[in-house]
Design a protein around this motif. Structure first.
Motif, PDB file in Angstrom:
ATOM      1  N   ASP A   1       0.848  -1.192   0.000  1.00  0.00           N
ATOM      2  CA  ASP A   1       0.000   0.000   0.000  1.00  0.00           C
ATOM      3  C   ASP A   1       0.889   1.249   0.000  1.00  0.00           C
ATOM      4  O   ASP A   1       2.074   1.162  -0.299  1.00  0.00           O
ATOM      5  CB  ASP A   1      -0.988  -0.009   1.171  1.00  0.00           C
ATOM      6  N   ASP A   2       0.323   2.410   0.369  1.00  0.00           N
ATOM      7  CA  ASP A   2       1.071   3.673   0.356  1.00  0.00           C
ATOM      8  C   ASP A   2       2.246   3.673   1.331  1.00  0.00           C
ATOM      9  O   ASP A   2       3.235   4.353   1.110  1.00  0.00           O
ATOM     10  CB  ASP A   2       0.143   4.840   0.722  1.00  0.00           C
ATOM     11  N   MET A   3       2.132   2.923   2.422  1.00  0.00           N
ATOM     12  CA  MET A   3       3.179   2.898   3.447  1.00  0.00           C
ATOM     13  C   MET A   3       4.373   2.035   3.018  1.00  0.00           C
ATOM     14  O   MET A   3       5.434   2.125   3.593  1.00  0.00           O
ATOM     15  CB  MET A   3       2.615   2.330   4.758  1.00  0.00           C
ATOM     16  N   GLY A   4       4.173   1.168   2.066  1.00  0.00           N
ATOM     17  CA  GLY A   4       5.224   0.257   1.618  1.00  0.00           C
ATOM     18  C   GLY A   4       4.693  -1.157   1.535  1.00  0.00           C
ATOM     19  O   GLY A   4       3.502  -1.378   1.301  1.00  0.00           O
ATOM     20  N   TYR A   5       5.568  -2.104   1.771  1.00  0.00           N
ATOM     21  CA  TYR A   5       5.209  -3.517   1.732  1.00  0.00           C
ATOM     22  C   TYR A   5       4.894  -3.954   3.162  1.00  0.00           C
ATOM     23  O   TYR A   5       5.698  -3.767   4.055  1.00  0.00           O
ATOM     24  CB  TYR A   5       6.361  -4.333   1.153  1.00  0.00           C
TER      25      TYR A   5
END
Length: 187
Positions: free
Chosen positions: A76-80
């Motif tokens: 998602d936007d935060m990363g994996y």
């Protein structure tokens, strides 16, 4: 605190606020002059390798690193996003800290290296080999195998890999995520 006599491959040390893994080291005792230790160090965050020489007996700060298994869930936007397989705790890891991230698929288990005192994630290592299915590749031509020729193939994660001409769409192959190279057909 550790001294140069405690050096071993894989040890993590703190130099000027940066964390380094010792890739290799060599104790040198010249005929003239004091002994010293020649090392190759890999920066944990940038991945750059540098050569550094330490005088024998110098004290360095050893960093305690723990290796923990984490399962990849989603991006998602935060990363994996990963889940610890023992405590079920979920954490996001930026893609830059994962080597071979383009070959990561849901459910894969990676080994995350965590700083023991601060609980910060340093790196995430993919398994030595991953097995992925080929979603698209051009058909190979018969008799085109006189040389070690390869063709591009797209795998299920969207990454592109060079494969031998005899590999077809729908086959499963073994890939080395560190180099992104084809190893063999999966059995």
């Amino acid at each position: 605190m550790a001294t140069t006599a405690d050096f071993r491959n894989g040890m993590c040390i703190d130099l000027d606020g940066q964390y380094y893994f010792i890739i290799e080291f060599l104790h040198v005792k010249p005929g003239k002059g004091p002994a010293f230790v020649r090392t190759k160090l890999k920066n944990v965050t940038t991945g750059r390798v540098l050569d550094k020489t330490f005088n024998s007996g110098v004290r360095v700060d050893e960093v305690r690193i723990e290796r923990r298994p984490y399962q990849y869930l989603y991006k998602d936007d935060m990363g994996y996003n990963f889940m610890n397989t023992e405590t079920f705790e979920q954490i996001p890891i930026p893609g830059a800290q994962i080597e071979g991230v383009e070959f990561l698929k849901e459910g894969d288990i990676v080994e995350v290296q965590v700083h023991a005192e601060s609980e910060t994630v340093l790196t995430a290592e993919m398994p030595t080999y991953v097995i992925l299915e080929i979603t698209y590749t051009e058909p190979g031509l018969k008799g085109d195998t006189a040389t070690n020729a390869t063709k591009p193939a797209t795998v299920e994660t969207g990454a592109e890999v060079r494969v031998p001409l005899f590999i077809e769409t729908g086959e499963k192959i073994k890939i080395d995520p560190r180099t992104g190279s084809y190893v063999e057909r999966a059995k």
